[in-house]
Design a protein around this motif. Structure first.
Motif, short mmCIF file in Angstrom:
data_model
loop_
_atom_site.label_atom_id
_atom_site.label_comp_id
_atom_site.label_asym_id
_atom_site.label_seq_id
_atom_site.Cartn_x
_atom_site.Cartn_y
_atom_site.Cartn_z
N VAL A 1 34.09 35.31 97.52
CA VAL A 1 35.14 34.59 96.82
C VAL A 1 36.14 34.11 97.86
O VAL A 1 36.77 34.92 98.55
N ARG B 1 31.93 37.41 83.72
CA ARG B 1 32.68 36.49 84.56
C ARG B 1 33.10 35.26 83.78
O ARG B 1 33.72 34.36 84.31
N PHE C 1 24.50 37.95 94.30
CA PHE C 1 25.61 38.82 94.67
C PHE C 1 25.06 39.97 95.49
O PHE C 1 23.85 40.07 95.73
N VAL D 1 33.42 41.86 91.88
CA VAL D 1 33.61 40.97 90.73
C VAL D 1 33.12 41.59 89.43
O VAL D 1 33.44 41.09 88.35
N ASN D 2 32.36 42.66 89.50
CA ASN D 2 31.81 43.23 88.28
C ASN D 2 31.26 44.62 88.54
O ASN D 2 30.89 44.97 89.66
N TRP E 1 34.55 38.85 100.75
CA TRP E 1 33.70 39.45 99.72
C TRP E 1 34.54 40.36 98.85
O TRP E 1 35.24 41.24 99.35
N LYS E 2 34.47 40.12 97.53
CA LYS E 2 35.29 40.89 96.60
C LYS E 2 34.43 41.45 95.47
O LYS E 2 33.42 40.85 95.09
N THR F 1 38.78 50.16 93.92
CA THR F 1 37.50 50.10 93.21
C THR F 1 37.12 51.47 92.67
O THR F 1 36.64 51.58 91.52
N ALA G 1 29.52 42.61 94.31
CA ALA G 1 30.49 41.88 95.14
C ALA G 1 29.98 40.47 95.39
O ALA G 1 28.78 40.27 95.59
N GLY H 1 39.57 42.24 87.57
CA GLY H 1 40.54 41.23 87.93
C GLY H 1 41.67 41.09 86.93
O GLY H 1 42.68 40.47 87.22
#
Length: 269
Positions: A131, A232, A111, A138-139, A135-136, A60, A128, A254
């Motif tokens: 997912v 997304r 989120f 995402v943006n 927890w990932k 990240t 985050a 991603g």
């Protein structure tokens, strides 16, 4: 009519009126309770810890270096991003509340956000989401609105729920029957002194009630009132814009590439 019959009739009427009054008094607390929204369930502590860990992961931080270096703002090697402060839950106006569902919370968890800072002072919000079974990230979006408004909301109405109305990018804090504004967009919507939950529900129902799932507006792909899909992908089928379409620069993760979008908000209609 005899005096005795007249008296009996008055007694009967009085008894009926008393029963009606008692019934209304019994219903009053229920009517009042229906105006008080439920408190949205907070994310588990383990989820917050996992989201914070994902935000400070080397992968990240590498993506953040590219993000901060976009448009030549700074050399990627000099960005040296760091995670600053706590991870906070971010809530967004709930479609169920807009629809007028009894006791629906004003907002729902969207989120978790963590602020990142570069060596030249740029700030970004790392988002985050849950997912699968973890927890990932995402943006990533410019600025620190999420953590900044969470702090302001706690000062203004301790213990309240800080949430965003994405269609007008307005931030509020709600606790009990009060909804207070946290930015100028919210002040324009509800006034500097805020409003009641019932009045706020009426306002958002009038504004978005015909844009909920299954509406013609949603079927046209216009849900949320934005003219571009969020990072997304796609538009919200709920009629309420996903948080990823908040506006400003955002980074979709991603795909292994930095994608910056500047989303233009338009009036829903």
């Amino acid at each position: 009519m005899t005096d005795r019959a007249y008296t009996r009739r008055n007694v009967t009427r009085a008894a009926a009126a008393g029963a009606l009054t008692a019934g209304l008094l019994c219903l009053a607390p229920l009517a009042q309770a229906a105006q008080t929204p439920a408190v949205p369930a907070p994310p588990p502590g383990s989820g917050i810890a996992a989201a914070h860990h994902a935000a400070e992961a080397p992968s990240t931080l590498g993506t953040l270096s590219r993000f901060f270096a976009r448009d030549g703002a700074i050399a990627r090697s000099a960005a040296q991003p760091r995670i600053e402060g706590a991870t906070v839950p971010v809530y967004t106006l709930s479609p169920e509340f807009v629809a007028g569902k009894a006791n629906a919370p004003v907002a729902k968890l969207d989120f978790l956000a963590t602020t990142a800072v570069s060596s030249d002072g740029q700030k970004a919000s790392v988002w985050a989401a849950h997912v699968g079974d973890s927890w990932k990230v995402v943006n990533i979006a410019t600025g620190d609105d999420e953590t900044r408004y969470a702090a302001e909301g706690a000062k203004k109405l301790g213990g309240g729920t800080v949430f965003r109305e994405p269609q007008i990018n307005a931030w509020y804090v709600q606790r009990g029957d009060r909804v207070l504004p946290l930015d100028q967009d919210a002040v324009r919507a509800v006034g500097a002194g805020g409003t009641t939950v019932a009045a706020y529900r009426d306002r958002v129902h009038k504004a978005y009630g015909d844009k909920l799932p299954g509406s013609a507006y949603a079927e046209k792909g216009l849900a949320g009132g934005y003219d571009e899909p969020g990072p997304r992908g796609g538009s919200s089928s709920s009629g309420l814009a996903p948080a990823a379409t908040a506006g400003g620069a955002a980074l979709a993760l991603g795909l292994g590439a930095v994608t910056v979008r500047r989303l233009r908000r338009r009036t829903a209609g």
